[in-house]
Design a protein around this motif. Structure first.
Motif, PDB file in Angstrom:
ATOM      1  N   VAL A 284       0.836  -1.203   0.000  1.00  0.00           N
ATOM      2  CA  VAL A 284       0.000   0.000   0.000  1.00  0.00           C
ATOM      3  C   VAL A 284       0.872   1.254   0.000  1.00  0.00           C
ATOM      4  O   VAL A 284       0.593   2.214  -0.722  1.00  0.00           O
ATOM      5  CB  VAL A 284      -0.985  -0.007   1.191  1.00  0.00           C
ATOM      6  N   ARG A 285       1.939   1.234   0.797  1.00  0.00           N
ATOM      7  CA  ARG A 285       2.846   2.391   0.823  1.00  0.00           C
ATOM      8  C   ARG A 285       3.392   2.678  -0.576  1.00  0.00           C
ATOM      9  O   ARG A 285       3.385   3.826  -1.038  1.00  0.00           O
ATOM     10  CB  ARG A 285       4.001   2.134   1.800  1.00  0.00           C
ATOM     11  N   LYS A 286       3.829   1.636  -1.251  1.00  0.00           N
ATOM     12  CA  LYS A 286       4.369   1.810  -2.603  1.00  0.00           C
ATOM     13  C   LYS A 286       3.293   2.264  -3.585  1.00  0.00           C
ATOM     14  O   LYS A 286       3.554   3.099  -4.453  1.00  0.00           O
ATOM     15  CB  LYS A 286       5.028   0.516  -3.078  1.00  0.00           C
ATOM     16  N   GLN A 287       2.080   1.728  -3.449  1.00  0.00           N
ATOM     17  CA  GLN A 287       0.979   2.156  -4.322  1.00  0.00           C
ATOM     18  C   GLN A 287       0.689   3.637  -4.146  1.00  0.00           C
ATOM     19  O   GLN A 287       0.288   4.311  -5.087  1.00  0.00           O
ATOM     20  CB  GLN A 287      -0.280   1.333  -4.029  1.00  0.00           C
ATOM     21  N   GLN A 288       0.896   4.132  -2.930  1.00  0.00           N
ATOM     22  CA  GLN A 288       0.657   5.548  -2.651  1.00  0.00           C
ATOM     23  C   GLN A 288       1.866   6.418  -3.008  1.00  0.00           C
ATOM     24  O   GLN A 288       1.833   7.632  -2.827  1.00  0.00           O
ATOM     25  CB  GLN A 288       0.260   5.731  -1.189  1.00  0.00           C
ATOM     26  N   GLY A 289       2.920   5.790  -3.500  1.00  0.00           N
ATOM     27  CA  GLY A 289       4.097   6.534  -3.923  1.00  0.00           C
ATOM     28  C   GLY A 289       4.933   7.084  -2.785  1.00  0.00           C
ATOM     29  O   GLY A 289       5.648   8.070  -2.966  1.00  0.00           O
ATOM     30  N   LEU A 290       4.866   6.447  -1.630  1.00  0.00           N
ATOM     31  CA  LEU A 290       5.624   6.905  -0.473  1.00  0.00           C
ATOM     32  C   LEU A 290       6.867   6.050  -0.265  1.00  0.00           C
ATOM     33  O   LEU A 290       6.832   4.840  -0.469  1.00  0.00           O
ATOM     34  CB  LEU A 290       4.778   6.819   0.802  1.00  0.00           C
ATOM     35  N   THR A 291       7.942   6.685   0.181  1.00  0.00           N
ATOM     36  CA  THR A 291       9.114   5.934   0.614  1.00  0.00           C
ATOM     37  C   THR A 291       8.927   5.587   2.089  1.00  0.00           C
ATOM     38  O   THR A 291       8.045   6.141   2.763  1.00  0.00           O
ATOM     39  CB  THR A 291      10.401   6.774   0.462  1.00  0.00           C
ATOM     40  N   GLN A 292       9.773   4.712   2.583  1.00  0.00           N
ATOM     41  CA  GLN A 292       9.712   4.397   4.012  1.00  0.00           C
ATOM     42  C   GLN A 292       9.984   5.652   4.842  1.00  0.00           C
ATOM     43  O   GLN A 292       9.342   5.866   5.865  1.00  0.00           O
ATOM     44  CB  GLN A 292      10.717   3.303   4.371  1.00  0.00           C
ATOM     45  N   SER A 293      10.898   6.469   4.391  1.00  0.00           N
ATOM     46  CA  SER A 293      11.217   7.712   5.107  1.00  0.00           C
ATOM     47  C   SER A 293      10.023   8.652   5.146  1.00  0.00           C
ATOM     48  O   SER A 293       9.730   9.266   6.183  1.00  0.00           O
ATOM     49  CB  SER A 293      12.409   8.414   4.466  1.00  0.00           C
ATOM     50  N   GLN A 294       9.317   8.775   4.027  1.00  0.00           N
ATOM     51  CA  GLN A 294       8.145   9.660   3.975  1.00  0.00           C
ATOM     52  C   GLN A 294       7.037   9.160   4.898  1.00  0.00           C
ATOM     53  O   GLN A 294       6.400   9.954   5.595  1.00  0.00           O
ATOM     54  CB  GLN A 294       7.638   9.780   2.543  1.00  0.00           C
ATOM     55  N   LEU A 295       6.800   7.847   4.900  1.00  0.00           N
ATOM     56  CA  LEU A 295       5.791   7.309   5.820  1.00  0.00           C
ATOM     57  C   LEU A 295       6.224   7.539   7.260  1.00  0.00           C
ATOM     58  O   LEU A 295       5.415   7.950   8.098  1.00  0.00           O
ATOM     59  CB  LEU A 295       5.566   5.813   5.557  1.00  0.00           C
ATOM     60  N   GLY A 296       7.491   7.315   7.535  1.00  0.00           N
ATOM     61  CA  GLY A 296       8.012   7.562   8.881  1.00  0.00           C
ATOM     62  C   GLY A 296       7.818   9.002   9.324  1.00  0.00           C
ATOM     63  O   GLY A 296       7.443   9.266  10.472  1.00  0.00           O
ATOM     64  N   GLU A 297       8.051   9.940   8.421  1.00  0.00           N
ATOM     65  CA  GLU A 297       7.849  11.358   8.747  1.00  0.00           C
ATOM     66  C   GLU A 297       6.397  11.641   9.091  1.00  0.00           C
ATOM     67  O   GLU A 297       6.112  12.428  10.004  1.00  0.00           O
ATOM     68  CB  GLU A 297       8.288  12.236   7.579  1.00  0.00           C
TER      69      GLU A 297
END
Length: 84
Positions: free
Chosen positions: A19-32
């Protein structure tokens, strides 16, 4: 998005990663978004068994997902594994 079943930490981590990848987020962006380090997101997605429930709930919320608890379906484990 279709309903997905997770019966283990690894399966839940795989769902969150997808889901994170589908939303175009990196792990760092989700962490932020949830005030956690990239390394914590990596452990969550890898299915680390010691991940705090608060971390899981925060990640679900940041990805606009929710946790649903229901009686376990009678599907065979290999049928569910095929989803991942």
């Amino acid at each position: 998005m279709t309903e997905q079943i997770a019966r283990s930490e690894k399966q839940l981590g795989a769902i969150l990663r997808r889901v994170r990848k589908q939303q175009g987020l990196t792990q760092s962006q989700l962490g932020e978004k949830i005030h956690l380090r990239q390394a914590t997101i990596s452990k969550l997605e890898d299915g680390a068994p010691a991940t705090q429930l608060a971390t899981v709930i925060a990640a679900l919320a940041a990805l606009d997902l929710e946790l649903v608890v229901r009686p376990r379906s009678q599907a065979k484990p290999e049928d569910i594994e095929g989803l991942f």
